[in-house]
Design a protein around this motif. Sequence first.
Motif: not given
Length: 441
Positions: A117-142
């Motif tokens: 986007e262009m911010n109010p100062e006239g500079n280009l700025e990288l922004v996030t519009s959507d964010c989806k984290p997921t978490l899963e277990e891979v392995q366990s020692t017990e």
Amino acid sequence: LSILLSLLVPAHTTRSPDCGGILTPSGLRYRKSRPGFTPHAESVLRQDLMAPPAPDPSPISPSSRNQIISVKVDKFSLTLIPDTGMRLSIEVDLGVTSAPSATKEMRLSILADLHVEMNPEGNLELVTSDCKPTLEEVQSTEEMDSKSSGSDVDKQINVEKICLEVSKLLLFPNERLMSLAAPFPITPSCQVQYLPLAAPMYSEQGIIISLQTTFQVAGTVIPLPVSPVPFSMPEPASSSPSHLILAFSEHFYTSLFSALEESGALNVSLLSSLTTATLAERITQMGSLFQEDLPVVLQAVTRSSPHVVLEEDKAIVKLFLTAQIGAGSSLFQSFLSVNVDVTARLHLSVADTRMIISVAAIEDIELSLAASDVGPVLAALLEELFLPTIREEVPAQINVVLRQGVFLPHIVSFTYTDVNITIHKDYVLIPCNLQLEARTG
């Protein structure tokens, strides 16, 4: 509000691009794959994810609480989504423990949509519009209750926290993006600045950025010739193997030479091999004007703005000068005024982040007498006497002015390599590759 907007529209329409660039999918892949990006992502994620959890007032034993003990970024990719933006994909391996003897590996996957986007100062700025984290277990020692332990980790790793970390990842590239609009020197008194006109557009060919050039002379932005034809980034017909494609309009080059003319950089003093005594042999009235033999000097100044013409495989600059021809160095006494119109070929090359422009060859010179204190002088005699000096010295002195080059649009720490310049009618195309400078210290 509508009245205010109508007043603003005419001012805004005078802003039109005169150059720009396309960051191709190849360039996007290079940008994210450089050494240092993955460690930077790990460092940002590790800072909060491995931080000790906040004190919990509930009566759960501290030994049963999950603690992240390691963060390793396994995959980091950035892909182009035409008409939309970019997609950031990060896969992170987490080491989680609730006791010294109980550790398990978790896989944190983050998908985030990004755009500029262009911010109010006239500079280009990288922004996030959507964010989806997921978490899963891979392995366990017990043996553990995966559901409950996963839930405990989820309490520590929540969506808001992860998306905040992604935003922090963008701080570093955004600092670099701000450097795109920095002013760059051309001569001691002349500067160039590339200003983004709008947020980039996204196509299959890449991320398209339109820029408007401004020139400053002695700290003041100067008005430039109005471009007769609106310029837009020429998109390549097919995907380019180059990381970046820069394009510069004919208007850009004319504006550059106009700025140099405004700063006085194109005004030159030329020492001729002639003297007043040798001139008196051809122009009889010289003898009565100068009693002693003095060197002849040509002081050339611009009488109107230069003009650049771009054709296929050819760039030409037209210079319009007036040369005062006189004698003496400390006390200059002019005796002839000659209009000099020079048409010269330009040679273009790129070194690091600078475009090197030089006058390669003079194609045509026209001399005409403007004023004379020694009577009429035929055009043929003017050419015979002064053409050799002008032909040799004007390009040499202008090339001294241009030898430092003109900075191309770029961001800090990146230079350009594998450059291929092609001159087309009305614009110059510069496909090139990016090279990230090695960090020191």
